[in-house]
Design an enzyme around this catalytic site. Structure first.
Site, short mmCIF file in Angstrom:
data_model
loop_
_atom_site.label_atom_id
_atom_site.label_comp_id
_atom_site.label_asym_id
_atom_site.label_seq_id
_atom_site.Cartn_x
_atom_site.Cartn_y
_atom_site.Cartn_z
N PRO A 104 29.17 40.11 21.56
CA PRO A 104 29.62 41.64 21.88
C PRO A 104 28.47 42.25 22.28
O PRO A 104 28.63 43.42 22.95
CB PRO A 104 30.31 41.79 20.55
CG PRO A 104 30.02 40.91 19.66
CD PRO A 104 29.71 39.52 20.06
N ARG A 173 38.55 28.37 37.85
CA ARG A 173 39.71 28.73 38.99
C ARG A 173 38.74 29.16 40.16
O ARG A 173 39.53 29.12 41.20
CB ARG A 173 40.60 29.56 38.53
CG ARG A 173 40.32 30.77 38.16
CD ARG A 173 41.17 31.92 37.59
NE ARG A 173 42.35 32.25 38.67
CZ ARG A 173 42.14 33.11 39.55
NH1 ARG A 173 40.88 33.71 39.70
NH2 ARG A 173 43.01 33.28 40.45
N ASP A 188 42.84 38.18 44.50
CA ASP A 188 42.76 38.59 42.99
C ASP A 188 42.12 40.07 43.00
O ASP A 188 41.50 40.67 43.95
CB ASP A 188 41.70 37.74 42.30
CG ASP A 188 42.23 36.35 42.07
OD1 ASP A 188 43.54 36.12 42.05
OD2 ASP A 188 41.49 35.66 41.85
N1 ADE Z 1 31.98 37.28 20.04
C1 ADE Z 1 32.62 38.13 19.34
N2 ADE Z 1 32.83 38.97 20.10
C2 ADE Z 1 32.61 38.88 21.48
C3 ADE Z 1 32.82 39.46 22.88
N3 ADE Z 1 33.68 40.54 22.97
N4 ADE Z 1 32.46 38.80 23.53
C4 ADE Z 1 31.97 37.78 23.89
N5 ADE Z 1 31.50 37.16 22.60
C5 ADE Z 1 31.93 37.50 21.52
#
Ligand code: ADE
Length: 277
Positions: A104, A173, A188
């Site tokens: 994240p 894809r 897309d």
């Molecule tokens: N691991 C935990 N949350 C994540 C996210 N939002 N993006 C990528 N990996 C993650």
């Protein structure tokens, strides 16, 4: 393209054998190896984590199993289990892969990243769990290969597995031959080109009238110019309503007179469209 995934939950990746991804593997457009990190532990409990240095909640993944796993997988001598019977543990298709670490705290993964990564011959995904992987692992890996930390959005998942699935599907894809002509990725939402700042508008199929609701008559008119224009109008409307930030800051020279009319109908002040340059 070759993709290797290192994880403590190989079962998460069963969906890669289904549908488009499954067919891409069968047709050898894509080779995926899924490797169990615990294969590179050496203690009785197959330990992959420990308490965070400096204290705090949760656990942090140990750098050493990760480094051994990456070294083994990228040397082509991987002995770890592979998913789906695909033989991804043999000779690598390119000398050096690109390592992707889903987290994240990474840069946000976009369609541009999917397009860029789809041109790579070999990707390795390192799926961390808990509070993440000891930072020295990525530092060490970066001395040997390009490393990217990527997030799939501003929310926190339980680990990198689902984020990896998301990124692999978005990337795979786009590989040549994976989508049929009839499923072209050109239209897309976010696709590179004149419409990259727009989401796709609504779509319809048969019957022409369903529960008293008509398919917009222009779509049945056979006038391709009018259909294209209508689709662009609807894409503009949907973008203003759902994703106004995509239009904000977008260079105004990409908008024609009709675009401006549609935006005005939606209450979009023309001054909000960036007059950059
Ligand atoms: N691991 C935990 N949350 C994540 C996210 N939002 N993006 C990528 N990996 C993650």
């Amino acid at each position: 393209m070759r993709i290797d995934i290192i994880t403590i939950f190989r079962d998460y990746f069963a969906p890669l054998d289904l549908s488009l991804m499954g067919k891409a593997q069968q047709r050898e457009l894509l080779t995926i190896g899924v490797h169990d990190l615990r294969s590179w532990t050496h203690d009785r409990h197959n330990t992959v984590d420990d308490t965070p240095s400096g204290g705090g909640p949760g656990m942090v993944m140990l750098p050493e199993p990760w480094n051994e796993a990456l070294t083994s997988v990228t040397s082509g001598a991987s002995s770890a289990d592979e998913a789906s019977g695909a033989d991804a543990g043999g000779v690598p298709t390119a000398e050096v892969p690109r390592l992707i670490v889903p987290t994240p705290s990474g840069a946000v993964f976009t369609q541009r990243d999917a397009e860029r990564l789809a041109r790579e011959p070999w990707l390795v995904f390192a799926c961390g769990r808990y509070e993440g992987i000891d930072a020295r692992f990525a530092e060490e890996a970066a001395t040997r290969m390009p490393v990217e930390e990527l997030s799939i959005g501003d929310y926190v998942l339980a680990g990198g597995e689902v984020a990896t699935l998301v990124m692999i599907e978005a990337i795979a894809r786009l590989l040549p031959g994976v989508l049929g002509n009839s499923e072209s990725a050109v239209q897309d939402s976010f696709a590179e080109g004149a419409m990259s700042h727009l989401v796709e508008g609504p779509v319809y199929t048969k019957p022409p009238v369903w529960r008293g609701r008509e398919v917009p008559p222009v779509l049945l008119s056979g006038h391709h110019g009018a259909i294209d224009r209508w689709r662009r109008d609807e894409a503009l409307r949907k973008t203003v309503r759902n994703r106004p930030e995509l239009l904000r800051g977008h260079a105004s020279e990409d908008l024609d007179a009709r675009d401006r009319e549609v935006l005005a109908e939606e209450g979009w002040p023309s001054s909000s469209v960036d007059m950059a340059d």
